[in-house]
Design an enzyme around this catalytic site. Structure first.
Site, PDB file in Angstrom:
ATOM      1  N   ASN A   1       0.831  -1.212   0.000  1.00 34.04           N
ATOM      2  CA  ASN A   1       0.000   0.000   0.000  1.00 34.04           C
ATOM      3  C   ASN A   1       0.865   1.262   0.000  1.00 34.04           C
ATOM      4  OD1 ASN A   1       0.987   0.140   2.585  1.00 34.04           O
ATOM      5  ND2 ASN A   1      -1.000   0.374   3.588  1.00 34.04           N
TER       6      ASN A   1
ATOM      7  N   TYR B   1       3.060  -2.613  17.697  1.00 36.95           N
ATOM      8  CA  TYR B   1       3.918  -3.437  16.838  1.00 36.95           C
ATOM      9  C   TYR B   1       4.209  -4.786  17.509  1.00 36.95           C
ATOM     10  CZ  TYR B   1       8.001  -4.594  13.900  1.00 36.95           C
ATOM     11  OH  TYR B   1       8.892  -5.204  13.040  1.00 36.95           O
TER      12      TYR B   1
ATOM     13  N   LYS C   1      -4.951 -20.624   3.048  1.00 40.11           N
ATOM     14  CA  LYS C   1      -5.803 -21.799   3.279  1.00 40.11           C
ATOM     15  C   LYS C   1      -6.600 -22.126   2.021  1.00 40.11           C
ATOM     16  CE  LYS C   1      -9.480 -23.266   6.423  1.00 40.11           C
ATOM     17  NZ  LYS C   1     -10.792 -22.626   6.342  1.00 40.11           N
TER      18      LYS C   1
HETATM   19  N1  LIG Z   1      14.139  -4.460   8.875  1.00 38.75           N
HETATM   20  C1  LIG Z   1      14.219  -5.035  10.049  1.00 38.75           C
HETATM   21  O1  LIG Z   1      15.226  -4.875  10.747  1.00 38.75           O
HETATM   22  C2  LIG Z   1      13.118  -5.924  10.561  1.00 38.75           C
HETATM   23  C3  LIG Z   1      13.275  -6.533  11.816  1.00 38.75           C
HETATM   24  C4  LIG Z   1      12.249  -7.340  12.298  1.00 38.75           C
HETATM   25  C5  LIG Z   1      11.118  -7.581  11.544  1.00 38.75           C
HETATM   26  N2  LIG Z   1      10.993  -6.982  10.335  1.00 38.75           N
HETATM   27  C6  LIG Z   1       9.745  -7.221   9.597  1.00 38.75           C
HETATM   28  O2  LIG Z   1      10.004  -7.412   8.228  1.00 38.75           O
HETATM   29  C7  LIG Z   1       8.960  -6.826   7.451  1.00 38.75           C
HETATM   30  C8  LIG Z   1       9.557  -5.854   6.441  1.00 38.75           C
HETATM   31  O3  LIG Z   1      10.268  -4.840   7.141  1.00 38.75           O
HETATM   32  P1  LIG Z   1      11.047  -3.684   6.370  1.00 38.75           P
HETATM   33  O4  LIG Z   1      12.230  -3.351   7.182  1.00 38.75           O
HETATM   34  O5  LIG Z   1      11.240  -4.046   4.957  1.00 38.75           O
HETATM   35  O6  LIG Z   1      10.017  -2.493   6.550  1.00 38.75           O
HETATM   36  P2  LIG Z   1       9.406  -1.495   5.456  1.00 38.75           P
HETATM   37  O7  LIG Z   1       8.614  -0.495   6.220  1.00 38.75           O
HETATM   38  O8  LIG Z   1      10.473  -1.006   4.542  1.00 38.75           O
HETATM   39  O9  LIG Z   1       8.457  -2.451   4.630  1.00 38.75           O
HETATM   40  C9  LIG Z   1       7.135  -2.732   4.977  1.00 38.75           C
HETATM   41  C10 LIG Z   1       6.307  -2.659   3.717  1.00 38.75           C
HETATM   42  O10 LIG Z   1       4.953  -2.986   4.034  1.00 38.75           O
HETATM   43  C11 LIG Z   1       4.095  -2.056   3.398  1.00 38.75           C
HETATM   44  N3  LIG Z   1       2.856  -2.011   4.167  1.00 38.75           N
HETATM   45  C12 LIG Z   1       2.646  -1.536   5.419  1.00 38.75           C
HETATM   46  N4  LIG Z   1       1.369  -1.693   5.793  1.00 38.75           N
HETATM   47  C13 LIG Z   1       0.753  -2.319   4.756  1.00 38.75           C
HETATM   48  C14 LIG Z   1      -0.587  -2.758   4.528  1.00 38.75           C
HETATM   49  N5  LIG Z   1      -1.536  -2.602   5.464  1.00 38.75           N
HETATM   50  N6  LIG Z   1      -0.864  -3.345   3.348  1.00 38.75           N
HETATM   51  C15 LIG Z   1       0.087  -3.503   2.399  1.00 38.75           C
HETATM   52  N7  LIG Z   1       1.348  -3.100   2.557  1.00 38.75           N
HETATM   53  C16 LIG Z   1       1.680  -2.524   3.723  1.00 38.75           C
HETATM   54  C17 LIG Z   1       4.865  -0.758   3.412  1.00 38.75           C
HETATM   55  O11 LIG Z   1       4.416   0.188   2.464  1.00 38.75           O
HETATM   56  C18 LIG Z   1       6.292  -1.265   3.100  1.00 38.75           C
HETATM   57  O12 LIG Z   1       6.511  -1.344   1.730  1.00 38.75           O
HETATM   58  C19 LIG Z   1       8.009  -6.156   8.430  1.00 38.75           C
HETATM   59  O13 LIG Z   1       6.913  -7.018   8.661  1.00 38.75           O
HETATM   60  C20 LIG Z   1       8.825  -6.014   9.685  1.00 38.75           C
HETATM   61  O14 LIG Z   1       8.018  -6.050  10.837  1.00 38.75           O
HETATM   62  C21 LIG Z   1      11.959  -6.143   9.831  1.00 38.75           C
END
Ligand SMILES: NC(=O)c1ccc[n+]([C@@H]2O[C@H](COP(=O)([O-])OP(=O)(O)OC[C@H]3O[C@@H](n4cnc5c(N)ncnc54)[C@H](O)[C@@H]3O)[C@@H](O)[C@H]2O)c1
Length: 321
Positions: A37, A148, A108
């Site tokens: 999104n 979160y 599923k």
């Molecule tokens: N980068 C890290 O260090 C890290 C650590 C732990 C967990 N994570 C997890 O990995 C995943 C990716 O993290 P990231 O660092 O790439 O973050 P990011 O914010 O760059 O990527 C998240 C993506 O999800 C999209 N998004 C958010 N809400 C949405 C929704 N409701 N519908 C559709 N798209 C949506 C955002 O636009 C973005 O492109 C996340 O779930 C995060 O919790 C990341």
């Protein structure tokens, strides 16, 4: 279609981790459907993939149901940095919880294997170090990080209940701090923050006294871990920690970035943030045993790549934060 070519859905595919994952899966010969999104992600992150006939980009919010035919789902959609996930905490919880319900329902229906990008934040401010997957965590359910942390904890619950109740093929990765090119320059995460401040010759801000430690995993290593987890034997669901166990203090990280960028920035100290963990370090022995995975990229090499990315943004005046 090639027999080993899979149709892979990546939610949050236009974000930092997701865009690298899209790229790697395309190179491996799969069909990739990137759903986002664009809340924190951007089209720029996947621009160069748009020419591929095997790549599709769809604007969609996963808090609403999605009907597509796929073989595998990587559920990465969720803002990952405190500034972004605390901006609209209700939406953050909805993305984790409603998003998980929608994606699990989809998996599923089409019998896809689904992988959840969970987080080390499920451990909260831990009393044990390093954290193994058996540790249940210490999270403040009404603190500023709860949207979160608790959202991700609830998503894990849903994944394991779909597994137990419906026999769904699930994989849960608990991701620790990951860094690399395409991190959002304004996301306030420590590596990007320090680099952006250094390149802009602004003071480098440390919250707390700088003795708190973190461990940083380079994005290529992390993506490799996610792909191995998806390909692991069906009985292996996780949760499994993916991260780099080499700890560094925040103060030492700041000094390394000052040295590598050659900045004239000073280092300044601010009060510690509420519920900010003092130490965060994964025990990755489970990933070693089941996925034959461990990070291979040294911090210095990863920082070089990351600094080079931000330097490019800086020189084209796109470094805003
Ligand atoms: N980068 C890290 O260090 C890290 C650590 C732990 C967990 N994570 C997890 O990995 C995943 C990716 O993290 P990231 O660092 O790439 O973050 P990011 O914010 O760059 O990527 C998240 C993506 O999800 C999209 N998004 C958010 N809400 C949405 C929704 N409701 N519908 C559709 N798209 C949506 C955002 O636009 C973005 O492109 C996340 O779930 C995060 O919790 C990341």
């Amino acid at each position: 279609m090639k027999r080993d070519r899979k149709r892979v859905l990546i939610t949050g595919g236009a974000g930092f981790l997701g865009s690298h994952l899209c790229e790697r899966l395309l190179v491996a010969g799969h069909e990739v459907l990137c759903v986002d999104n664009f809340y924190t992600g951007s089209k720029d992150n996947v621009l160069r993939l748009l020419d591929s006939p095997h790549f599709e980009l769809m604007r969609h919010d996963i808090t609403f149901p999605l009907y597509v035919e796929v073989d595998e789902i990587y559920n990465l959609a969720c803002p990952a940095s405190p500034v972004h996930y605390q901006f609209d905490p209700v939406q953050t919880t909805k993305t984790s919880v409603h998003g998980a319900i929608n994606m699990l329902g989809l998996a599923k229906r089409v019998r896809a294997t689904i992988l959840q990008a969970s987080t080390s934040e499920v451990y909260g401010d831990p009393e044990v170090h390093p954290q193994t997957e058996a540790y249940w965590g210490r999270v403040n359910p009404i603190g500023p990080r709860a949207c979160y942390d608790e959202g991700k904890r609830c998503a894990e619950t849903l994944f394991f209940d779909y597994f137990g109740q419906h026999g769904l093929a699930i994989k849960v990765a608990r991701i620790f701090n990951t860094y690399g090119p395409r991190m959002h320059p304004g996301d306030g995460r420590v590596v990007s923050n320090f680099i952006v401040q250094a390149l802009s010759n602004k003071p480098i801000t440390i919250y707390g006294d700088g003795t708190q430690t973190r461990s940083f995993c380079y994005v290529d290593d992390l993506v490799d871990g996610l792909i191995r987890l998806m390909a692991s034997e069906p009985e292996f669901t996780g949760p499994v920690n993916l991260g780099n166990p080499t700890e560094i203090s925040i103060g030492a990280l700041a000094e390394q970035i000052v040295a590598m960028t050659g900045t004239g920035s000073s280092i300044v100290y601010r009060p510690a943030l509420q519920d900010d963990p003092t130490q965060r370090c994964p025990d990755i022995s489970l990933a070693g045993r089941h996925l034959d995975w461990r990070p291979t990229i040294e911090l210095e090499k990863g920082l070089q790549e990351t600094i080079a990315y931000f330097e490019k943004l800086h020189s084209s005046n796109q470094l805003t934060y």
